[in-house]
Write a protein that holds these residues in place. Structure first.
Motif, PDB file in Angstrom:
ATOM      1  N   MET A   1       0.851  -1.171   0.000  1.00 50.11           N
ATOM      2  CA  MET A   1       0.000   0.000   0.000  1.00 50.11           C
ATOM      3  C   MET A   1       0.898   1.237   0.000  1.00 50.11           C
ATOM      4  O   MET A   1       1.923   1.264   0.680  1.00 50.11           O
ATOM      5  CB  MET A   1      -0.872  -0.047   1.249  1.00 50.11           C
ATOM      6  CG  MET A   1      -1.976   0.912   1.290  1.00 50.11           C
ATOM      7  SD  MET A   1      -3.046   0.548   2.720  1.00 50.11           S
ATOM      8  CE  MET A   1      -4.283   1.729   2.386  1.00 50.11           C
ATOM      9  N   GLN A   2       0.516   2.237  -0.774  1.00 46.89           N
ATOM     10  CA  GLN A   2       1.319   3.461  -0.816  1.00 46.89           C
ATOM     11  C   GLN A   2       0.664   4.581  -0.017  1.00 46.89           C
ATOM     12  O   GLN A   2      -0.562   4.660   0.075  1.00 46.89           O
ATOM     13  CB  GLN A   2       1.541   3.899  -2.260  1.00 46.89           C
ATOM     14  CG  GLN A   2       2.439   2.950  -3.015  1.00 46.89           C
ATOM     15  CD  GLN A   2       2.901   3.522  -4.329  1.00 46.89           C
ATOM     16  OE1 GLN A   2       2.498   4.603  -4.757  1.00 46.89           O
ATOM     17  NE2 GLN A   2       3.776   2.785  -4.987  1.00 46.89           N
ATOM     18  N   VAL A  43       9.486   5.201  -2.396  1.00 50.43           N
ATOM     19  CA  VAL A  43       8.999   5.196  -3.771  1.00 50.43           C
ATOM     20  C   VAL A  43       9.535   6.427  -4.491  1.00 50.43           C
ATOM     21  O   VAL A  43      10.159   6.339  -5.531  1.00 50.43           O
ATOM     22  CB  VAL A  43       7.451   5.147  -3.839  1.00 50.43           C
ATOM     23  CG1 VAL A  43       6.963   5.252  -5.273  1.00 50.43           C
ATOM     24  CG2 VAL A  43       6.925   3.885  -3.169  1.00 50.43           C
ATOM     25  N   ARG A  79       6.664   9.686  -1.091  1.00 54.48           N
ATOM     26  CA  ARG A  79       5.688   8.634  -1.359  1.00 54.48           C
ATOM     27  C   ARG A  79       6.368   7.343  -0.945  1.00 54.48           C
ATOM     28  O   ARG A  79       7.478   7.046  -1.375  1.00 54.48           O
ATOM     29  CB  ARG A  79       5.282   8.584  -2.820  1.00 54.48           C
ATOM     30  CG  ARG A  79       4.180   7.544  -3.028  1.00 54.48           C
ATOM     31  CD  ARG A  79       3.424   7.667  -4.306  1.00 54.48           C
ATOM     32  NE  ARG A  79       4.258   7.800  -5.476  1.00 54.48           N
ATOM     33  CZ  ARG A  79       3.843   7.479  -6.700  1.00 54.48           C
ATOM     34  NH1 ARG A  79       2.619   7.032  -6.894  1.00 54.48           N
ATOM     35  NH2 ARG A  79       4.636   7.626  -7.723  1.00 54.48           N
ATOM     36  N   GLU A  81       5.992   3.027   0.514  1.00 52.12           N
ATOM     37  CA  GLU A  81       5.272   1.760   0.618  1.00 52.12           C
ATOM     38  C   GLU A  81       5.229   1.402   2.095  1.00 52.12           C
ATOM     39  O   GLU A  81       6.249   1.460   2.786  1.00 52.12           O
ATOM     40  CB  GLU A  81       6.005   0.647  -0.128  1.00 52.12           C
ATOM     41  CG  GLU A  81       5.959   0.750  -1.620  1.00 52.12           C
ATOM     42  CD  GLU A  81       4.672   0.213  -2.227  1.00 52.12           C
ATOM     43  OE1 GLU A  81       3.865  -0.409  -1.513  1.00 52.12           O
ATOM     44  OE2 GLU A  81       4.478   0.436  -3.433  1.00 52.12           O
ATOM     45  N   PRO A 107      -3.260   7.875   2.507  1.00 56.54           N
ATOM     46  CA  PRO A 107      -3.180   6.718   1.625  1.00 56.54           C
ATOM     47  C   PRO A 107      -3.332   7.142   0.159  1.00 56.54           C
ATOM     48  O   PRO A 107      -4.074   8.072  -0.146  1.00 56.54           O
ATOM     49  CB  PRO A 107      -4.362   5.838   2.045  1.00 56.54           C
ATOM     50  CG  PRO A 107      -4.796   6.356   3.375  1.00 56.54           C
ATOM     51  CD  PRO A 107      -4.409   7.797   3.422  1.00 56.54           C
ATOM     52  N   VAL A 108      -2.615   6.453  -0.714  1.00 53.24           N
ATOM     53  CA  VAL A 108      -2.751   6.657  -2.159  1.00 53.24           C
ATOM     54  C   VAL A 108      -3.572   5.481  -2.685  1.00 53.24           C
ATOM     55  O   VAL A 108      -3.120   4.342  -2.623  1.00 53.24           O
ATOM     56  CB  VAL A 108      -1.379   6.702  -2.851  1.00 53.24           C
ATOM     57  CG1 VAL A 108      -1.550   6.839  -4.364  1.00 53.24           C
ATOM     58  CG2 VAL A 108      -0.528   7.837  -2.291  1.00 53.24           C
ATOM     59  N   PRO A 109      -4.777   5.738  -3.178  1.00 52.16           N
ATOM     60  CA  PRO A 109      -5.612   4.617  -3.644  1.00 52.16           C
ATOM     61  C   PRO A 109      -5.002   3.942  -4.862  1.00 52.16           C
ATOM     62  O   PRO A 109      -4.373   4.582  -5.690  1.00 52.16           O
ATOM     63  CB  PRO A 109      -6.952   5.260  -3.976  1.00 52.16           C
ATOM     64  CG  PRO A 109      -6.685   6.716  -4.114  1.00 52.16           C
ATOM     65  CD  PRO A 109      -5.442   7.034  -3.352  1.00 52.16           C
ATOM     66  N   ASP A 110      -5.205   2.653  -4.960  1.00 53.40           N
ATOM     67  CA  ASP A 110      -4.732   1.870  -6.097  1.00 53.40           C
ATOM     68  C   ASP A 110      -5.947   1.525  -6.952  1.00 53.40           C
ATOM     69  O   ASP A 110      -6.736   0.654  -6.599  1.00 53.40           O
ATOM     70  CB  ASP A 110      -4.040   0.598  -5.613  1.00 53.40           C
ATOM     71  CG  ASP A 110      -3.526  -0.254  -6.745  1.00 53.40           C
ATOM     72  OD1 ASP A 110      -3.571   0.208  -7.916  1.00 53.40           O
ATOM     73  OD2 ASP A 110      -3.078  -1.373  -6.481  1.00 53.40           O
ATOM     74  N   TYR A 111      -6.103   2.245  -8.048  1.00 48.79           N
ATOM     75  CA  TYR A 111      -7.238   2.018  -8.929  1.00 48.79           C
ATOM     76  C   TYR A 111      -6.912   1.042 -10.052  1.00 48.79           C
ATOM     77  O   TYR A 111      -7.735   0.812 -10.914  1.00 48.79           O
ATOM     78  CB  TYR A 111      -7.735   3.346  -9.524  1.00 48.79           C
ATOM     79  CG  TYR A 111      -8.310   4.283  -8.497  1.00 48.79           C
ATOM     80  CD1 TYR A 111      -9.415   3.923  -7.750  1.00 48.79           C
ATOM     81  CD2 TYR A 111      -7.747   5.523  -8.276  1.00 48.79           C
ATOM     82  CE1 TYR A 111      -9.960   4.783  -6.790  1.00 48.79           C
ATOM     83  CE2 TYR A 111      -8.285   6.391  -7.320  1.00 48.79           C
ATOM     84  CZ  TYR A 111      -9.381   6.019  -6.604  1.00 48.79           C
ATOM     85  OH  TYR A 111      -9.904   6.866  -5.682  1.00 48.79           O
ATOM     86  N   GLY A 112      -5.670   0.523 -10.027  1.00 60.26           N
ATOM     87  CA  GLY A 112      -5.255  -0.386 -11.110  1.00 60.26           C
ATOM     88  C   GLY A 112      -5.665  -1.719 -10.824  1.00 60.26           C
ATOM     89  O   GLY A 112      -5.880  -2.733 -11.129  1.00 60.26           O
TER      90      GLY A 112
END
Length: 112
Positions: A1-2, A43, A79, A81, A107-112
């Motif tokens: 998670m980032q 990161v 940024r 992890e 938190p940085v959402p992961d939309y991938g």
């Protein structure tokens, strides 16, 4: 998670520092970045130019920054992890800015 660690500090305090004091702070950030890297958490990260160089865009309107009239301004970011928010907060506590300003953890959402 980032996660983003957003570094908020007093720009005037930085301007008022001697060159030697500024180099010492930069050295602290380099050591912090190295610790993040060794832990596999780094990161990316970067300082930002002073808030007076910012522009605020709202629709067709462009204003000179900063928008917020506060002592502390956004001065940079990391940024990272991390396995959890708690781990990200632990890294934020170790950041040199946490001693003089504030580190916002998001938190940085992961939309991938």
């Amino acid at each position: 998670m980032q996660f983003l660690l957003l570094l908020h500090d007093d720009e005037q305090a930085w301007i008022d520092m001697s060159e030697a004091e500024q180099h010492a702070v930069i050295g602290e950030h380099m050591a912090y970045s190295e610790a993040l890297t060794k832990a596999g958490a780094f990161v990316e990260g970067a300082p930002l130019d002073p808030s007076t160089t910012a522009r605020i865009v709202s629709g067709d309107t462009v204003q000179d920054g900063p928008y917020a009239d506060t002592k502390e301004q956004l001065g940079g970011y990391y940024r990272i992890e991390a396995a959890s928010m708690d781990e990200a907060i632990d890294w934020a506590r170790r950041c040199p800015v946490a001693r003089t300003g504030k580190v916002e953890v998001r938190p940085v959402p992961d939309y991938g």
